[in-house]
Design an enzyme around this catalytic site. Structure first.
Site, PDB file in Angstrom:
ATOM      1  CE  LYS A   9      29.242  20.844  72.733  1.00 10.82           C
ATOM      2  NZ  LYS A   9      30.042  21.388  71.603  1.00 10.82           N
ATOM      3  CE1 TYR A  49      34.339  18.146  72.404  1.00 15.89           C
ATOM      4  CE2 TYR A  49      34.539  19.240  74.527  1.00 15.89           C
ATOM      5  CZ  TYR A  49      33.779  18.890  73.417  1.00 15.89           C
ATOM      6  OH  TYR A  49      32.457  19.279  73.322  1.00 15.89           O
ATOM      7  CG  ASN A 112      28.409  23.670  69.053  1.00 12.93           C
ATOM      8  OD1 ASN A 112      28.470  23.231  70.199  1.00 12.93           O
ATOM      9  ND2 ASN A 112      29.195  23.242  68.095  1.00 12.93           N
ATOM     10  CG  HIS A 115      29.273  15.891  72.413  1.00 18.16           C
ATOM     11  ND1 HIS A 115      30.355  16.048  71.579  1.00 18.16           N
ATOM     12  CD2 HIS A 115      29.172  14.562  72.666  1.00 18.16           C
ATOM     13  CE1 HIS A 115      30.888  14.849  71.345  1.00 18.16           C
ATOM     14  NE2 HIS A 115      30.193  13.935  71.992  1.00 18.16           N
ATOM     15  CD  GLU A 126      32.045  11.088  72.422  1.00 17.99           C
ATOM     16  OE1 GLU A 126      30.810  11.127  72.233  1.00 17.99           O
ATOM     17  OE2 GLU A 126      32.855  11.655  71.666  1.00 17.99           O
TER      18      GLU A 126
HETATM   19  P1  IDP Z   1      30.817  18.430  66.666  1.00 13.27           P
HETATM   20  O1  IDP Z   1      30.542  18.833  68.097  1.00 13.27           O
HETATM   21  O2  IDP Z   1      29.815  19.017  65.725  1.00 13.27           O
HETATM   22  O3  IDP Z   1      31.010  16.957  66.481  1.00 13.27           O
HETATM   23  P2  IDP Z   1      33.719  18.768  66.459  1.00 13.27           P
HETATM   24  O4  IDP Z   1      34.440  19.123  65.203  1.00 13.27           O
HETATM   25  O5  IDP Z   1      33.900  17.396  67.017  1.00 13.27           O
HETATM   26  O6  IDP Z   1      32.195  19.146  66.234  1.00 13.27           O
HETATM   27  O7  IDP Z   1      34.193  19.828  67.554  1.00 13.27           O
HETATM   28  C1  IDP Z   1      33.904  19.653  68.912  1.00 13.27           C
HETATM   29  C2  IDP Z   1      33.472  20.969  69.485  1.00 13.27           C
HETATM   30  O8  IDP Z   1      34.570  21.883  69.424  1.00 13.27           O
HETATM   31  C3  IDP Z   1      32.357  21.671  68.714  1.00 13.27           C
HETATM   32  O9  IDP Z   1      31.066  21.216  69.009  1.00 13.27           O
HETATM   33  C4  IDP Z   1      32.564  23.112  69.131  1.00 13.27           C
HETATM   34  O10 IDP Z   1      32.036  23.364  70.446  1.00 13.27           O
HETATM   35  C5  IDP Z   1      34.088  23.192  69.181  1.00 13.27           C
HETATM   36  N1  IDP Z   1      34.636  23.648  67.889  1.00 13.27           N
HETATM   37  C6  IDP Z   1      34.723  22.964  66.728  1.00 13.27           C
HETATM   38  N2  IDP Z   1      35.298  23.695  65.744  1.00 13.27           N
HETATM   39  C7  IDP Z   1      35.580  24.881  66.311  1.00 13.27           C
HETATM   40  C8  IDP Z   1      36.190  26.080  65.815  1.00 13.27           C
HETATM   41  O11 IDP Z   1      36.576  26.198  64.645  1.00 13.27           O
HETATM   42  N3  IDP Z   1      36.327  27.122  66.700  1.00 13.27           N
HETATM   43  C9  IDP Z   1      35.910  27.036  68.005  1.00 13.27           C
HETATM   44  N4  IDP Z   1      35.335  25.919  68.519  1.00 13.27           N
HETATM   45  C10 IDP Z   1      35.166  24.861  67.681  1.00 13.27           C
END
Ligand code: IDP
Length: 150
Positions: A9, A49, A112, A115, A126
């Site tokens: 990312k 997303y 984080n 992805h 994807e």
């Molecule tokens: P993942 O990337 O671990 O599969 P997902 O729940 O699919 O997690 O969420 C996609 C992305 O959305 C996350 O990697 C993160 O960047 C963002 N995200 C998820 N939950 C939150 C949140 O509670 N606050 C802000 N961003 C979030």
């Protein structure tokens, strides 16, 4: 052999962690099938997303993922969807274990670094969002017989 979609990312690119992150997958023995350094358009971000549309963090997430380049990737290997998810680590910083990309380098639930597709269906969806079929390279990796002895 299975394929999965992964992406470093914008925070991973800006923090200079591309080599560090990629090295983990290479050293594990995972095969790179495709790679593209690119900006994500708003349209592509919304498609990628789509499952998060309506959530409180959705607008922020779209802004973040389109703010700077990403490295989109396809990895190939046995059970590679699960394995790449494990190496990426849990979404939230307090749950992401040391030894994972997120556990070692991230402190934020949104920023984080990486992805990784969470299922076979997501992986297929994807991969086809980010890559044309001819961009996914079918080749033999010389180390395969040492990585998968059986
Ligand atoms: P993942 O990337 O671990 O599969 P997902 O729940 O699919 O997690 O969420 C996609 C992305 O959305 C996350 O990697 C993160 O960047 C963002 N995200 C998820 N939950 C939150 C949140 O509670 N606050 C802000 N961003 C979030």
């Amino acid at each position: 052999m299975e394929k999965t979609f992964s992406m470093i990312k914008p925070d991973g690119i800006q923090r200079g962690l591309v080599g560090e992150i990629l090295q983990r997958f290479e050293k594990k023995g995972i095969k790179i099938a495709a790679m593209k350094f690119m900006m994500i358009s708003r349209e592509l971000a919304e498609k990628h997303y789509t499952a998060h549309k309506g959530k409180v963090f959705y607008d922020d997430l779209i802004r973040f993922i389109t703010s700077s380049p990403v490295l989109a990737m396809v990895f190939e290997g046995e059970d590679v969807i699960n394995i790449v998810r494990k190496l990426a680590g849990a979404t939230s910083p307090e749950a992401a274990l040391p030894g994972t990309v997120r556990g070692d380098y991230s402190l934020d639930v949104e920023y984080n670094l990486i992805h990784a597709s969470d299922s076979k269906e997501s992986a297929e969806r994807e991969i086809s969002l980010f890559f044309r079929e001819e961009e996914i390279i079918n080749y033999e990796l010389i180390t395969a017989k040492w990585v998968y002895p059986k």
